[in-house]
Design a protein around this motif. Structure first.
Motif, short mmCIF file in Angstrom:
data_model
loop_
_atom_site.label_atom_id
_atom_site.label_comp_id
_atom_site.label_asym_id
_atom_site.label_seq_id
_atom_site.Cartn_x
_atom_site.Cartn_y
_atom_site.Cartn_z
N ALA A 57 -0.89 11.16 2.72
CA ALA A 57 -1.43 12.40 2.12
C ALA A 57 -0.88 12.59 0.71
O ALA A 57 -1.61 12.96 -0.21
CB ALA A 57 -1.10 13.60 3.01
N LEU A 58 0.42 12.32 0.53
CA LEU A 58 1.02 12.49 -0.80
C LEU A 58 0.40 11.51 -1.80
O LEU A 58 0.03 11.88 -2.92
CB LEU A 58 2.54 12.26 -0.72
N ALA A 59 0.27 10.26 -1.39
CA ALA A 59 -0.28 9.24 -2.30
C ALA A 59 -1.72 9.57 -2.66
O ALA A 59 -2.14 9.43 -3.82
CB ALA A 59 -0.20 7.86 -1.64
N ARG A 60 -2.46 10.06 -1.68
CA ARG A 60 -3.86 10.40 -1.95
C ARG A 60 -3.95 11.54 -2.98
O ARG A 60 -4.73 11.48 -3.92
CB ARG A 60 -4.56 10.79 -0.65
N ARG A 61 -3.07 12.55 -2.80
CA ARG A 61 -3.04 13.66 -3.78
C ARG A 61 -2.68 13.12 -5.17
O ARG A 61 -3.25 13.52 -6.18
CB ARG A 61 -1.99 14.71 -3.38
N ASN A 62 -1.71 12.19 -5.20
CA ASN A 62 -1.28 11.65 -6.49
C ASN A 62 -2.42 10.92 -7.19
O ASN A 62 -2.59 11.01 -8.41
CB ASN A 62 -0.10 10.69 -6.29
N LEU A 63 -3.23 10.19 -6.43
CA LEU A 63 -4.34 9.46 -7.07
C LEU A 63 -5.51 10.37 -7.39
O LEU A 63 -6.21 10.15 -8.39
CB LEU A 63 -4.76 8.25 -6.24
N GLU A 64 -5.70 11.42 -6.56
CA GLU A 64 -6.75 12.39 -6.90
C GLU A 64 -6.43 13.04 -8.23
O GLU A 64 -7.30 13.27 -9.07
CB GLU A 64 -6.86 13.47 -5.81
N ARG A 65 -5.15 13.33 -8.45
CA ARG A 65 -4.73 14.00 -9.69
C ARG A 65 -5.10 13.19 -10.93
O ARG A 65 -5.39 13.74 -11.98
CB ARG A 65 -3.21 14.24 -9.64
N VAL A 66 -5.09 11.87 -10.81
CA VAL A 66 -5.41 11.04 -11.98
C VAL A 66 -6.83 10.47 -11.90
O VAL A 66 -7.21 9.61 -12.70
CB VAL A 66 -4.37 9.90 -12.17
N GLY A 67 -7.61 10.93 -10.92
CA GLY A 67 -9.02 10.55 -10.85
C GLY A 67 -9.25 9.13 -10.35
O GLY A 67 -10.28 8.53 -10.67
N LEU A 68 -8.33 8.59 -9.55
CA LEU A 68 -8.47 7.20 -9.09
C LEU A 68 -8.61 7.07 -7.57
O LEU A 68 -8.75 5.96 -7.06
CB LEU A 68 -7.27 6.37 -9.56
N ALA A 69 -8.60 8.20 -6.85
CA ALA A 69 -8.60 8.12 -5.38
C ALA A 69 -9.86 7.43 -4.85
O ALA A 69 -9.83 6.77 -3.81
CB ALA A 69 -8.45 9.51 -4.78
N GLU A 70 -10.97 7.56 -5.59
CA GLU A 70 -12.24 6.97 -5.14
C GLU A 70 -12.23 5.44 -5.16
O GLU A 70 -13.07 4.80 -4.52
CB GLU A 70 -13.39 7.45 -6.04
N MET A 71 -11.31 4.86 -5.91
CA MET A 71 -11.22 3.40 -5.98
C MET A 71 -10.51 2.82 -4.76
O MET A 71 -10.43 1.60 -4.61
CB MET A 71 -10.42 2.96 -7.22
N VAL A 72 -9.96 3.70 -3.92
CA VAL A 72 -9.03 3.26 -2.87
C VAL A 72 -9.59 3.57 -1.49
O VAL A 72 -10.16 4.63 -1.26
CB VAL A 72 -7.67 3.98 -3.05
N THR A 73 -9.44 2.62 -0.55
CA THR A 73 -9.68 2.88 0.86
C THR A 73 -8.32 3.09 1.50
O THR A 73 -7.42 2.25 1.34
CB THR A 73 -10.40 1.68 1.51
N TRP A 74 -8.18 4.23 2.20
CA TRP A 74 -6.88 4.64 2.73
C TRP A 74 -6.84 4.35 4.23
O TRP A 74 -7.63 4.91 4.98
CB TRP A 74 -6.66 6.14 2.49
N ARG A 75 -5.94 3.47 4.66
CA ARG A 75 -5.86 3.15 6.09
C ARG A 75 -4.49 3.56 6.62
O ARG A 75 -3.47 3.19 6.05
CB ARG A 75 -6.08 1.67 6.32
N LEU A 76 -4.55 4.35 7.72
CA LEU A 76 -3.33 4.80 8.37
C LEU A 76 -3.08 3.88 9.56
O LEU A 76 -3.73 4.01 10.60
CB LEU A 76 -3.53 6.25 8.84
N ARG A 77 -2.18 2.93 9.35
CA ARG A 77 -2.01 1.92 10.40
C ARG A 77 -0.73 1.12 10.15
O ARG A 77 -0.36 0.87 9.00
CB ARG A 77 -3.20 0.95 10.37
N ASP A 78 -0.09 0.73 11.24
CA ASP A 78 1.04 -0.20 11.17
C ASP A 78 0.46 -1.59 10.95
O ASP A 78 -0.37 -2.05 11.76
CB ASP A 78 1.83 -0.13 12.48
N ILE A 79 0.87 -2.27 9.89
CA ILE A 79 0.24 -3.57 9.61
C ILE A 79 0.64 -4.65 10.61
O ILE A 79 0.09 -5.74 10.61
CB ILE A 79 0.50 -4.07 8.17
#
Ligand SMILES: C[S@@+](CC[C@H](N)C(=O)[O-])C[C@H]1O[C@@H](n2cnc3c(N)ncnc32)[C@H](O)[C@@H]1O
Length: 207
Positions: free
Chosen positions: A139-161
């Protein structure tokens, strides 16, 4: 992402530096105001001014109006994890051949410092897929990228790799988490043949 321009426009991220070099990162909006201990700066006084101008607060205090560099966007990122240092990020981008149009995977997302640099580097046609196991970090990282207008470039996956990556044809994959060697089979399965792999262990103790 912010297109290059000679002057500040509404919607741009601006870095205002006061006389002692204290930075304020703001998104410029008509009617917006930046409140500082050196007075209030009206966004209207910044919009339309060339980058590098000096603008003044209502108390007459000077502020430099600057376009933030990628390094500054990362340096001033709100963070709850250790983020990668910009000099390491520069090297990672070169070693992994991160370019516009590439598909790049990373884990973990953390505060999104590397995610920001990757998203900017693959823009506008590429994609970054970032994996994180802790919802509050994602959630924090997504907010950080939204702030700079880059969140749309990213697919966010919540998962243990440890459970593997969903993608199978990535151009590059980077791991910034403890014990990256534990995930080499998952990384190999996610990369295309000849894809680029990197990992970092920032302290000698971890190595
Ligand atoms: C050092 S931080 C990453 C910092 C990030 N590169 C940056 O520049 O902001 C490591 C992150 O990896 C996450 N993590 C650790 N193990 C993981 C796993 N097995 N799968 C996914 N994420 C993991 C942690 O929750 C933490 O947020």
């Amino acid at each position: 992402m912010q297109e290059p321009s000679k002057a500040a426009k509404p919607g741009d991220l601006a870095l205002l530096l006061d006389a002692r070099g204290k930075p304020f990162l703001v998104r410029l909006e008509p009617g917006g105001r930046l409140h500082t201990h050196r007075g209030v700066v009206a966004h209207e006084d910044c919009i339309g001014r060339p980058w590098g101008s000096v603008v003044r607060s209502h108390r007459g205090e000077p502020f430099y109006l600057l376009e933030p560099s990628t390094e500054e966007l990362i340096r001033y990122l709100p963070r709850q994890t250790q983020i990668l240092y910009p000099k390491d990020i520069g090297y990672i981008l070169l070693k992994l051949a991160v370019r516009p149009g590439r598909l790049v995977l990373e884990a973990g997302t953390g505060s999104g410092g590397l995610t920001l640099a990757l998203a900017q580097a693959v823009w506008p046609l590429g994609r970054v897929v970032t994996y994180e196991v802790r919802p509050e970090m994602q959630a924090l990282a997504r907010r950080n990228l939204e702030r700079v207008g880059l969140a749309e470039m990213v697919t966010w996956r919540l998962r243990d790799i440890a459970e593997g990556f969903e993608e199978t044809e990535a151009d590059a994959l980077f791991l910034d988490l403890p014990e990256p060697w534990a995930y080499l089979p998952q990384a190999a399965a996610a990369l295309r043949s000849g894809g680029f792999f990197g990992a970092i262990l920032p302290t000698a103790n971890q190595v």
